[in-house]
Each structure stands twice: as structure tokens, then as C-alpha cells.
Scaffold this active site. Structure first.
Site, PDB file in Angstrom:
ATOM      1  N   ASP A  46       0.836  -1.201   0.000  1.00  0.00           N
ATOM      2  CA  ASP A  46       0.000   0.000   0.000  1.00  0.00           C
ATOM      3  C   ASP A  46       0.875   1.256   0.000  1.00  0.00           C
ATOM      4  O   ASP A  46       0.367   2.377  -0.081  1.00  0.00           O
ATOM      5  CB  ASP A  46      -1.023  -0.014   1.154  1.00  0.00           C
ATOM      6  N   SER A  47       2.196   1.065   0.051  1.00  0.00           N
ATOM      7  CA  SER A  47       3.125   2.172  -0.201  1.00  0.00           C
ATOM      8  C   SER A  47       2.867   2.770  -1.579  1.00  0.00           C
ATOM      9  O   SER A  47       3.308   3.890  -1.861  1.00  0.00           O
ATOM     10  CB  SER A  47       4.574   1.688  -0.097  1.00  0.00           C
ATOM     11  N   ASP A  89      -0.887  -6.174  -0.484  1.00  0.00           N
ATOM     12  CA  ASP A  89      -1.242  -5.568   0.804  1.00  0.00           C
ATOM     13  C   ASP A  89      -2.749  -5.400   0.904  1.00  0.00           C
ATOM     14  O   ASP A  89      -3.406  -5.043  -0.081  1.00  0.00           O
ATOM     15  CB  ASP A  89      -0.612  -4.173   0.898  1.00  0.00           C
ATOM     16  N   LYS A 119      -0.986  -9.395   2.697  1.00  0.00           N
ATOM     17  CA  LYS A 119      -0.261  -8.942   3.895  1.00  0.00           C
ATOM     18  C   LYS A 119      -1.174  -8.039   4.726  1.00  0.00           C
ATOM     19  O   LYS A 119      -1.856  -7.172   4.175  1.00  0.00           O
ATOM     20  CB  LYS A 119       1.029  -8.199   3.515  1.00  0.00           C
ATOM     21  N   GLU A 121      -1.363  -5.732   8.469  1.00  0.00           N
ATOM     22  CA  GLU A 121      -0.623  -5.114   9.568  1.00  0.00           C
ATOM     23  C   GLU A 121      -1.338  -5.397  10.887  1.00  0.00           C
ATOM     24  O   GLU A 121      -2.566  -5.370  10.947  1.00  0.00           O
ATOM     25  CB  GLU A 121      -0.537  -3.597   9.351  1.00  0.00           C
ATOM     26  N   GLU A 188       9.135  -4.108  10.509  1.00  0.00           N
ATOM     27  CA  GLU A 188       9.555  -2.807   9.959  1.00  0.00           C
ATOM     28  C   GLU A 188      10.052  -1.899  11.080  1.00  0.00           C
ATOM     29  O   GLU A 188       9.356  -1.679  12.082  1.00  0.00           O
ATOM     30  CB  GLU A 188       8.369  -2.164   9.222  1.00  0.00           C
TER      31      GLU A 188
HETATM   32  O1  KIV Z   1       3.597  -1.119   1.653  1.00  0.00           O
HETATM   33  C1  KIV Z   1       4.758  -1.558   1.585  1.00  0.00           C
HETATM   34  O2  KIV Z   1       5.494  -1.336   0.616  1.00  0.00           O
HETATM   35  C2  KIV Z   1       5.246  -2.362   2.699  1.00  0.00           C
HETATM   36  C3  KIV Z   1       6.694  -2.725   2.733  1.00  0.00           C
HETATM   37  C4  KIV Z   1       7.525  -1.534   2.982  1.00  0.00           C
HETATM   38  C5  KIV Z   1       6.980  -3.802   3.696  1.00  0.00           C
HETATM   39  O3  KIV Z   1       4.489  -2.708   3.564  1.00  0.00           O
END
Ligand code: KIV
Length: 283
Positions: A46-47, A89, A119, A121, A188
Site C-alpha cells: 500500500d506504499s 497488501d 499482507k 498489519e 519494519e
Molecule cells: O507497503 C509496503 O510497501 C510495505 C513494505 C515496505 C513492507 O508494507
């Protein structure tokens, strides 16, 4: 091509002491390039919200945003013979409220998006959701430490787990997530010693970002390590090249040449391309 990377195969890599290399991708070109480079895990993080969509943080990212990008990344990876594991994510508020809703949303990333895992969190509070996703056959990667979706509660992008209590809670969270069924864990921005303890205590692989050298693998945001993102990088980022000034100089040269009538030159103007010509036509 080496063996396909799978959620179960990753633990085998940990057992054999083979370090895992993971990077993010948001588009098909980058995905293809990462696969060619031999990356084990491609994460549609989600970056994408900050790196590609211009948001200040990851919170505004939607499930549809991730779906859009994971489809593009999937198209960039080999189809019949894809090697990297494709992880997507789950954005903020697509999994926290209700395990059934989380399963439905995760299922869309797998079924429509082509992701092979998701993924999430969070710590022990998401264990019931991890179990529900496992029940509907969605493999889950955990994410502890600095969890950017909690940025307002954490009060900024800073190292987590420095105090003894916080460190102890992170170890417990990691063990609960493993017991709930996560196949790997991202850590992280945590002190290297804490990352080492967690890595040793778990039999699933721990993938670090800003978590020191003792993890089973590392992940970085690709645009950061290629030097495409502007501004000073986080201290844990290694810039393997500096593409932004190179690309900016190329674009500036293009502008100059267009304005001066240098481009297109005779070699770029062989007549109007036809449907059958070898000259590529875009648009
Ligand atoms: O969103 C992302 O890119 C991440 C990584 C930095 C682990 O969660």
C-alpha cells in the site's frame, strides 16, 4: 528458472539458511524487471499510495487501488512459469472490522487480482482474521513494528519496540501470529537485536525493513532502492542506483531537442507507420 517460490517453500529456505530477497512493484514493467533480477517475493504494497499516487501516507489507499496494481504486476510476471511469490497488501479498513469482510476482500485480491497471498498489519488483535483467511485458503503475511496504517496512533515514522514492554509485546504478537497461521512476517523499523530474537523464536521466515541484518530476508520499496523517489531516503534504505537525476536529465534534454527542432531527426521519421510496419505505434 529456479523453483517457483511458494508460501510453504519460504519456510524451507529459512530452514536451509537461504536469505529471502523481496521488493515492491506497482506496475507490469517493474514486475518483469524484478522477476528477471531473481527477486523471491514481489509485494504490491500500500506504499503505492505514497510512491505512485501522491498521498501523504498509506491510509487513503483502497482495495480497488491494490486490485488495479496487483493485476498490472501479475501481467508483468511470467504466466506459465512465474517464479516470485506475488503478495498484495490489504489496505486500511479492509480487514480490521470483521473477519468475514476481511475474507471477502482478501478473496478478491486472490480471485480477481491474481495475488498468491495477502499482507496484513497488526498483532494478536488480527489473529482471528488470520485464521478466517486461512480457513478460506488465503495465505497471510504478517507485519509488525512500524505499521504505517497506524501512523496517527504511533505519532510518526519512528523505530518501534525500543522499550522493554513494547519489545516483549512484539515478541508475543509474533508468536500469536505464527500460531494463527501466517506464513511469513515483515518486521519494519525495529532494533536489530529485537529482530534477531523474533527471527530465532519463529520457524516462519521474518523479512526485515529497517530491522537489521539478522532477519531471514529483506524487503525495500523498489523506487527507494533505485533512487526514483525524491528527497532524502530513510536511513535504512540503500540506494543501489540513482535513477531520478538520470531520468530528469533525459527528459530535460528531450524538451530542449523538441524546442530546438533537433528531435525528431531524420532517423526517427521514416514516414507514417502503417499497421504492418515494424515501427511501434502507441496510444
Ligand atoms: O507497503 C509496503 O510497501 C510495505 C513494505 C515496505 C513492507 O508494507
Amino acid at each position: 528458472m529456479k523453483d517457483k517460490v511458494t508460501t510453504t517453500g519460504l519456510s524451507e529456505l529459512k530452514r536451509r539458511g537461504v536469505k529471502i530477497a523481496a521488493l515492491t512493484a506497482y506496475d507490469c514493467q517493474t514486475a518483469g524487471l524484478l522477476e528477471e533480477a531473481g527477486v523471491d517475493i514481489v509485494l504490491v504494497g500500500d506504499s503505492v499510495g505514497m510512491v505512485k499516487l501522491g498521498y501523504e501516507n498509506t491510509i487513503p489507499v483502497t482495495l480497488d487501488d491494490i486490485l488495479h496494481h496487483v493485476k498490472a504486476v501479475g501481467r508483468g510476471l511470467g504466466r506459465a512459469q512465474r517464479r516470485p511469490l506475488l503478495v498484495a497488501d490489504m489496505p486500511y479498513l479492509t480487514y480490521e472490522l470483521d473477519p468475514t469482510e476481511a475474507a471477502r476482500n482478501a478473496g478478491r485480491l486472490i480471485k480477481e487480482g491474481g495475488a498468491e497471498a495477502v499482507k496484513l498489519e497488526g498483532g494478536m488483535e488480527i489473529a482471528p482474521t488470520v485464521k478466517e483467511l486461512d480457513r478460506v485458503h488465503v495465505p497471510v503475511m504478517g507485519h509488525l513494528g512500524l505499521t504505517p496504517q497506524a501512523i496517527h496512533r504511533l505519532g510518526g515514522y519512528k523505530i518501534q519496540g525500543r522499550k522493554a514492554d513494547d519489545a516483549e509485546k512484539m515478541v508475543t504478537d509474533a508468536k500469536v501470529l505464527e500460531a494463527a497461521g501466517v506464513f511469513a512476517l515483515v518486521l519494519e523499523c525495529v532494533p536489530a537485536d529485537l529482530a534477531r530474537v523474533i527471527t530465532r523464536k519463529l520457524s516462519i521466515p521474518v523479512i526485515g525493513i529497517g530491522a537489521g541484518p539478522h532477519c531471514d530476508g529483506q524487503i525495500l520499496v523498489t523506487d527507494d532502492m533505485l533512487g526514483l523517489t525524491g528527497g532524502a531516503p530513510f536511513s535504512f534504505v540503500k540506494r543501489y542506483c540513482d535513477l531520478r537525476p538520470i531520468a530528469a536529465a533525459a527528459a530535460a534534454q528531450y524538451c530542449r531537442e523538441v524546442r530546438e527542432g533537433v528531435f525528431p531527426g531524420p532517423e526517427h521519421h521514416k514516414g507514417t507507420p502503417s499497421k504492418d510496419s515494424k515501427d511501434g505505434v502507441r496510444g
